[in-house]
Design an enzyme around this catalytic site. Structure first.
Site, PDB file in Angstrom:
ATOM      1  N   CYS A  23       0.823  -1.209   0.000  1.00 55.12           N
ATOM      2  CA  CYS A  23       0.000   0.000   0.000  1.00 55.12           C
ATOM      3  C   CYS A  23       0.856   1.258   0.000  1.00 55.12           C
ATOM      4  O   CYS A  23       0.384   2.331  -0.388  1.00 55.12           O
ATOM      5  CB  CYS A  23      -0.939   0.010   1.198  1.00 55.12           C
ATOM      6  SG  CYS A  23      -0.100  -0.092   2.793  1.00 55.12           S
ATOM      7  N   ARG A  25       4.216   1.347  -1.400  1.00 53.56           N
ATOM      8  CA  ARG A  25       5.281   1.374  -2.405  1.00 53.56           C
ATOM      9  C   ARG A  25       5.034   0.375  -3.515  1.00 53.56           C
ATOM     10  O   ARG A  25       4.368  -0.651  -3.317  1.00 53.56           O
ATOM     11  CB  ARG A  25       6.646   1.086  -1.764  1.00 53.56           C
ATOM     12  CG  ARG A  25       6.861  -0.368  -1.347  1.00 53.56           C
ATOM     13  CD  ARG A  25       8.235  -0.580  -0.723  1.00 53.56           C
ATOM     14  NE  ARG A  25       8.379   0.205   0.495  1.00 53.56           N
ATOM     15  CZ  ARG A  25       9.207   1.248   0.623  1.00 53.56           C
ATOM     16  NH1 ARG A  25       9.986   1.595  -0.389  1.00 53.56           N
ATOM     17  NH2 ARG A  25       9.270   1.918   1.743  1.00 53.56           N
ATOM     18  N   GLU A  82       8.402  -1.100  11.539  1.00 53.56           N
ATOM     19  CA  GLU A  82       7.264  -2.033  11.462  1.00 53.56           C
ATOM     20  C   GLU A  82       7.729  -3.349  10.844  1.00 53.56           C
ATOM     21  O   GLU A  82       8.638  -3.386  10.038  1.00 53.56           O
ATOM     22  CB  GLU A  82       6.118  -1.400  10.666  1.00 53.56           C
ATOM     23  CG  GLU A  82       6.479  -0.944   9.254  1.00 53.56           C
ATOM     24  CD  GLU A  82       6.255  -2.023   8.218  1.00 53.56           C
ATOM     25  OE1 GLU A  82       5.732  -3.092   8.572  1.00 53.56           O
ATOM     26  OE2 GLU A  82       6.606  -1.788   7.054  1.00 53.56           O
ATOM     27  N   GLN A 136       6.526  -9.084   3.344  1.00 54.86           N
ATOM     28  CA  GLN A 136       6.090  -8.718   1.991  1.00 54.86           C
ATOM     29  C   GLN A 136       7.223  -8.876   0.992  1.00 54.86           C
ATOM     30  O   GLN A 136       7.015  -9.326  -0.139  1.00 54.86           O
ATOM     31  CB  GLN A 136       5.560  -7.279   2.009  1.00 54.86           C
ATOM     32  CG  GLN A 136       4.266  -7.137   2.792  1.00 54.86           C
ATOM     33  CD  GLN A 136       3.908  -5.683   3.076  1.00 54.86           C
ATOM     34  OE1 GLN A 136       4.780  -4.829   3.237  1.00 54.86           O
ATOM     35  NE2 GLN A 136       2.615  -5.388   3.154  1.00 54.86           N
ATOM     36  N   GLY A 176     -18.761   4.096  21.037  1.00 50.76           N
ATOM     37  CA  GLY A 176     -18.612   5.096  19.979  1.00 50.76           C
ATOM     38  C   GLY A 176     -18.171   4.432  18.710  1.00 50.76           C
ATOM     39  O   GLY A 176     -17.700   3.285  18.708  1.00 50.76           O
ATOM     40  N   GLY A 189     -15.967   5.775  16.238  1.00 49.78           N
ATOM     41  CA  GLY A 189     -14.888   6.490  15.570  1.00 49.78           C
ATOM     42  C   GLY A 189     -13.893   5.564  14.895  1.00 49.78           C
ATOM     43  O   GLY A 189     -13.744   4.396  15.259  1.00 49.78           O
ATOM     44  N   LYS A 190     -13.177   6.117  13.898  1.00 50.69           N
ATOM     45  CA  LYS A 190     -12.173   5.346  13.164  1.00 50.69           C
ATOM     46  C   LYS A 190     -11.038   4.909  14.079  1.00 50.69           C
ATOM     47  O   LYS A 190     -10.528   3.795  13.982  1.00 50.69           O
ATOM     48  CB  LYS A 190     -11.629   6.183  12.007  1.00 50.69           C
ATOM     49  CG  LYS A 190     -10.578   5.470  11.165  1.00 50.69           C
ATOM     50  CD  LYS A 190     -10.122   6.344  10.013  1.00 50.69           C
ATOM     51  CE  LYS A 190      -9.071   5.624   9.166  1.00 50.69           C
ATOM     52  NZ  LYS A 190      -8.593   6.484   8.041  1.00 50.69           N
ATOM     53  N   MET A 191     -10.621   5.795  15.012  1.00 45.46           N
ATOM     54  CA  MET A 191      -9.532   5.457  15.913  1.00 45.46           C
ATOM     55  C   MET A 191      -9.911   4.314  16.843  1.00 45.46           C
ATOM     56  O   MET A 191      -9.092   3.458  17.169  1.00 45.46           O
ATOM     57  CB  MET A 191      -9.118   6.684  16.733  1.00 45.46           C
ATOM     58  CG  MET A 191      -7.889   6.463  17.610  1.00 45.46           C
ATOM     59  SD  MET A 191      -6.396   6.081  16.653  1.00 45.46           S
ATOM     60  CE  MET A 191      -6.055   7.711  15.983  1.00 45.46           C
TER      61      MET A 191
END
Length: 441
Positions: A56, A58, A130, A136, A211, A213-215
């Site tokens: 995602c 490179r 990471e 990969q 909630g 939320g994305k986080m």
């Protein structure tokens, strides 16, 4: 050190620092097409070996060229894709060079080797350290081998195979000798890591998301990676809560929905509570978890500890909750401070890792530069020995009537070996002299 060699290694690509996501999307090669794309690149004129790395963040083409094709590639203006890479981008990906040229980087020989080592060691990643990128790279290597785009492990028949294996060794050395991947640097990963430290293990722990939320979703996924197996979702809108629960459910992860009006009655079921409602934004007294409700929650949990991850602004958890025995509360500022401190630590480790990578790249490039000379020396010695043995056989045939004694045979053997060594000395010395030293004899 500038290394001259006949390896003809070329790496071309774009990544998150050189191209926006709109460009990377057009260049991305899905896993289902990676084998076909790699085979197509390897069949480009002049390309001897090829590998494609597509993630995602490179897309990179690593190739080894035949001598003639390498000269053609080297003649291109800096920043311009090589002819074979150009054809591949145009024909296979159907994208014009003008659209990507401003975003492309290109490395040759030692710089290509160094870049590969940096990528495998996660020094070129969006989040330095990471661990996913090494897997990969290994997957791309495996695909290239399967389709015949990379030769055998024989160093003289393949350039990329030993190079990739060395990249894996370098990445392992970086992980072993530095702590580059030992700290979390994103808000979500920091929260998950803190939860693991508090509980010792998240195996079998229950997470409650309050909630939508994305986080919250991202933090929940990190907690799952750390071992959490049960997720509960509570939101003012039941449909949204059900959608999140469905998205996180897997054969090994159980999810459920808590009606928002039953939140305080059921919250004690959770070991980790991620809250991001922002309810206090419209009502300063509307914090979801107050000191009083937290005490009730601890009573229902029989004083087993609970971890609040409050990523709402304004906060959903009253400040005093953190003072209760058994309640651990981290808000967004706490998490950011930990992430910033970890990033500083990781940056220091990255400097040590960069030194390892640069040293390894220079060493490997030096060995590649000497590989042709090593093969030439081997052939020269083999040819000289063949001539020596042939002449000894001819002489022995002529002396068949009066054969030499064992002592005489040993003396002749030693004499011919000495003469051969002395006659070859100048040629061997010239071959063993590095090309880039520029010494005058």
């Amino acid at each position: 050190m500038s290394v001259k060699s006949n390896t003809n290694i070329l790496l071309l690509g774009v990544n998150h620092t050189t191209a926006p996501v709109e460009v990377r999307e057009r260049l991305a090669i899905p896993a289902a097409r990676l084998a076909d794309a790699t085979r197509s690149l390897a069949h480009q004129p002049g390309v001897r070996e090829a590998l494609i790395l597509s993630t995602c963040n490179r897309v990179e083409l690593l190739t080894v060229y035949e001598d003639g094709a390498a000269s053609e590639a080297a003649s291109q203006a800096p920043g311009l894709p090589s002819p074979s890479a150009l054809r591949f981008l145009q024909d296979y990906l159907n994208i014009g060079v003008a659209d990507i040229q401003p975003h492309v980087y290109q490395y040759r020989e030692q710089e290509a080797i160094r870049h590969l080592f940096r990528v495998a060691s996660s020094l070129d990643s969006m989040v330095v350290g990471e661990a996913q990128i090494l897997g990969q790279v290994k997957q791309s290597w495996s695909v290239a081998r399967e389709v015949g785009a990379i030769g055998s492990t024989d160093a003289f028949s393949s350039t990329l195979d030993p190079l990739l294996q060395r990249a894996f060794s370098v990445a392992k050395r970086v992980r072993t000798e530095t702590r580059i991947g030992s700290t979390s640097v994103s808000i979500a990963s920091v929260a998950a890591e803190l939860a693991r430290k508090i509980f010792g293990s998240l195996a079998g722990k229950t997470v409650l998301i309050v909630g939508a939320g994305k986080m919250s979703d991202l933090t929940a996924r990190h907690l799952i990676e750390q071992g959490a197996t049960m997720l509960l979702v509570s939101n003012r809108t039941m449909e949204r809560a059900e959608a999140i629960a469905d998205a996180l459910r897997t054969p090994t992860i159980t999810t459920g929905v808590l009606p928002y009006e039953q939140l305080h009655e059921q919250a004690h079921r959770a070991d980790v509570i991620i809250t991001s409602t922002g309810a206090a934004a419209s009502d300063p007294t509307g914090q979801i978890f107050t000191v009083s409700s937290a005490r009730d929650l601890l009573r229902r949990r029989r004083n087993r500890p609970v971890f609040f991850i409050d990523i709402a602004v304004p906060r959903d958890v009253e400040t005093g909750v953190n003072e209760l025995e058994g309640c651990f509360v981290y808000d967004i500022d706490d998490l950011q401070q930990v992430a910033a401190a970890n990033q500083t630590s990781r940056s220091r480790e990255a400097e040590a890792a960069e030194s390892i990578v640069s040293s390894e790249a220079a060493s490997y490039a030096g060995r590649l530069a000497q590989a042709p000379a090593t093969e030439s020396i081997k052939q020269l010695l083999m040819n000289a020995e063949a001539v020596r043995q042939s002449e000894l056989a001819r002489t022995a045939a002529r002396l068949a009537a009066q054969p030499l004694s064992p002592e005489q045979q040993a003396a002749v053997e030693a004499l011919t070996q000495s003469l051969t060594s002395k006659l070859l000395h100048a040629q061997l010395a010239a071959l063993r002299t590095p090309r880039n030293e520029g010494e005058s004899k």
